[in-house]
Scaffold this motif. Structure first.
Motif, PDB file in Angstrom:
ATOM      1  N   ALA A 154       0.603  -1.192   0.418  1.00  0.00           N
ATOM      2  CA  ALA A 154      -0.268  -0.205  -0.038  1.00  0.00           C
ATOM      3  C   ALA A 154       1.017   1.494  -0.130  1.00  0.00           C
ATOM      4  O   ALA A 154       0.772   2.130  -0.974  1.00  0.00           O
ATOM      5  N   THR A 155       2.120   1.186   0.963  1.00  0.00           N
ATOM      6  CA  THR A 155       3.029   2.564   1.072  1.00  0.00           C
ATOM      7  C   THR A 155       3.600   2.781  -0.340  1.00  0.00           C
ATOM      8  O   THR A 155       3.653   3.667  -0.490  1.00  0.00           O
ATOM      9  N   ALA A 156       4.271   1.520  -0.660  1.00  0.00           N
ATOM     10  CA  ALA A 156       4.581   2.092  -2.294  1.00  0.00           C
ATOM     11  C   ALA A 156       4.018   1.724  -3.573  1.00  0.00           C
ATOM     12  O   ALA A 156       4.331   3.206  -4.661  1.00  0.00           O
ATOM     13  N   ASN A 157       2.828   1.948  -2.951  1.00  0.00           N
ATOM     14  CA  ASN A 157       1.443   1.610  -4.287  1.00  0.00           C
ATOM     15  C   ASN A 157       0.932   3.164  -4.766  1.00  0.00           C
ATOM     16  O   ASN A 157       0.840   4.313  -5.287  1.00  0.00           O
ATOM     17  N   GLY A 158       0.926   3.965  -2.856  1.00  0.00           N
ATOM     18  CA  GLY A 158       0.397   5.201  -3.137  1.00  0.00           C
ATOM     19  C   GLY A 158       1.481   5.893  -3.288  1.00  0.00           C
ATOM     20  O   GLY A 158       1.662   7.296  -4.404  1.00  0.00           O
ATOM     21  N   ILE A 159       2.858   5.526  -2.904  1.00  0.00           N
ATOM     22  CA  ILE A 159       4.295   6.560  -3.890  1.00  0.00           C
ATOM     23  C   ILE A 159       3.823   6.827  -5.294  1.00  0.00           C
ATOM     24  O   ILE A 159       4.513   8.007  -5.835  1.00  0.00           O
ATOM     25  N   ALA A 160       3.876   5.798  -5.723  1.00  0.00           N
ATOM     26  CA  ALA A 160       4.308   5.394  -7.679  1.00  0.00           C
ATOM     27  C   ALA A 160       2.738   6.126  -7.636  1.00  0.00           C
ATOM     28  O   ALA A 160       3.009   7.149  -9.751  1.00  0.00           O
ATOM     29  N   VAL A 161       2.460   6.133  -6.839  1.00  0.00           N
ATOM     30  CA  VAL A 161       0.563   6.875  -7.800  1.00  0.00           C
ATOM     31  C   VAL A 161       0.959   8.538  -8.277  1.00  0.00           C
ATOM     32  O   VAL A 161       1.061   8.956  -8.832  1.00  0.00           O
ATOM     33  N   PHE A 162       1.162   8.798  -6.472  1.00  0.00           N
ATOM     34  CA  PHE A 162       1.559   9.924  -6.308  1.00  0.00           C
ATOM     35  C   PHE A 162       2.376  10.683  -7.800  1.00  0.00           C
ATOM     36  O   PHE A 162       2.949  12.101  -7.896  1.00  0.00           O
TER      37      PHE A 162
END
Length: 280
Positions: free
Chosen positions: A173-181
């Protein structure tokens, strides 16, 4: 499929995502209304009958800025609704009994995406229409087009939701959130590069910007929406708008719509293939 989409929405309600979003949106709306009110008084004093219409410049600029804010808030909502969707459900042990027999993995992904996309689309549409009404009523300026920019903003946030859901298959979840933003930021930088290239007449920067915005089509949709709100404005006023904060506006033809559909289909195909290989 409907059950899974509703489950995702109930999960967001349980975590009070919608409550936080609603409260912050109302606060931002009140602040935006005050800004428009003050700007309308200021531009009213400047209206001296010159070739440049200050109400048009003020209204278009404020609406363009609100569109960026709306897309940003929509991206946040899309990310938080989907950033831990697949891995989170797998970790909680919810996927195994669901995917053994009742539904396919493709159907699960589609249901998850439809649930998040519907919420984000409704949110972006409501906020954008609200900002348009505030500027029209208080600022006494209405955009040249209303429905087409609205649709483009909705499609932009729907694409972000699709990218975030696809990322949740392989990323935490953390890595995906960073990737999206970071993707959102990359789109913004691409738009700024295009604006810089237009300003200094550098074709290389313009070409790089165009490729990057089409690789991240939510940015291309945003730029097209900006162009549509002043599509029928010409003359010195149009030039003043292009040189201002809306310099990133760029009209797009039917090719963009076809590309968006193909892009969503490609993201869905890649996500489905990755999900089939995922160890649950």
């Amino acid at each position: 499929m409907t059950t899974i989409a509703l489950f995702a929405l109930r999960e967001a309600l349980r975590r009070r995502v919608f409550t936080v979003v609603a409260v912050l949106t109302v606060l931002c709306g009140v602040l935006f209304g005050l800004i428009v009110w003050q700007a309308s008084h200021f531009t009213g004093d400047l209206d001296d009958g010159s070739a440049i219409d200050p109400k048009v410049i003020s209204g278009a600029t404020l609406l363009g800025l609100s569109m960026f804010g709306t897309l940003f808030l929509g991206a946040i909502l899309a990310a938080f609704l989907t950033l831990g969707a697949v891995r989170g459900d797998a970790g909680a042990g919810l996927l195994q009994p669901v995917l053994v027999r009742p539904i396919s993995r493709r159907t699960y992904l589609l249901a998850r995406w439809l649930g998040a996309a519907a919420v984000c689309a409704a949110y972006v549409a409501a906020v954008h229409l609200g900002a348009t009404l505030v500027i029209g009523i208080i600022g006494e300026w209405w955009p040249d087009r209303i429905l087409l920019p609205l649709l483009q903003m909705v499609l932009a946030v729907v694409i972000i939701a699709a990218l975030s859901l696809a990322g949740s298959i392989v990323l935490s979840a953390t890595a995906n959130g960073i990737a999206v933003f970071m993707c959102f930021g990359a789109g913004l930088i691409a738009g700024l590069l295009g604006q810089l290239g237009e300003g200094i007449g550098n074709e290389t920067l313009i070409d790089i910007s165009r490729v990057a915005t089409w690789a991240l089509p939510f940015e291309a949709l945003y730029q097209s929406a900006l162009a549509e709100i002043t599509a029928d404005t010409f003359g010195v006023t149009r030039l003043a708008i292009q040189l201002g904060p809306l310099g990133g506006a760029e009209s797009a033809g039917p090719g963009l719509w076809l590309w968006v559909l193909a892009y969503l289909a490609a993201v869905g195909a890649v996500a489905t293939a990755a999900f089939r290989r995922a160890d649950l």
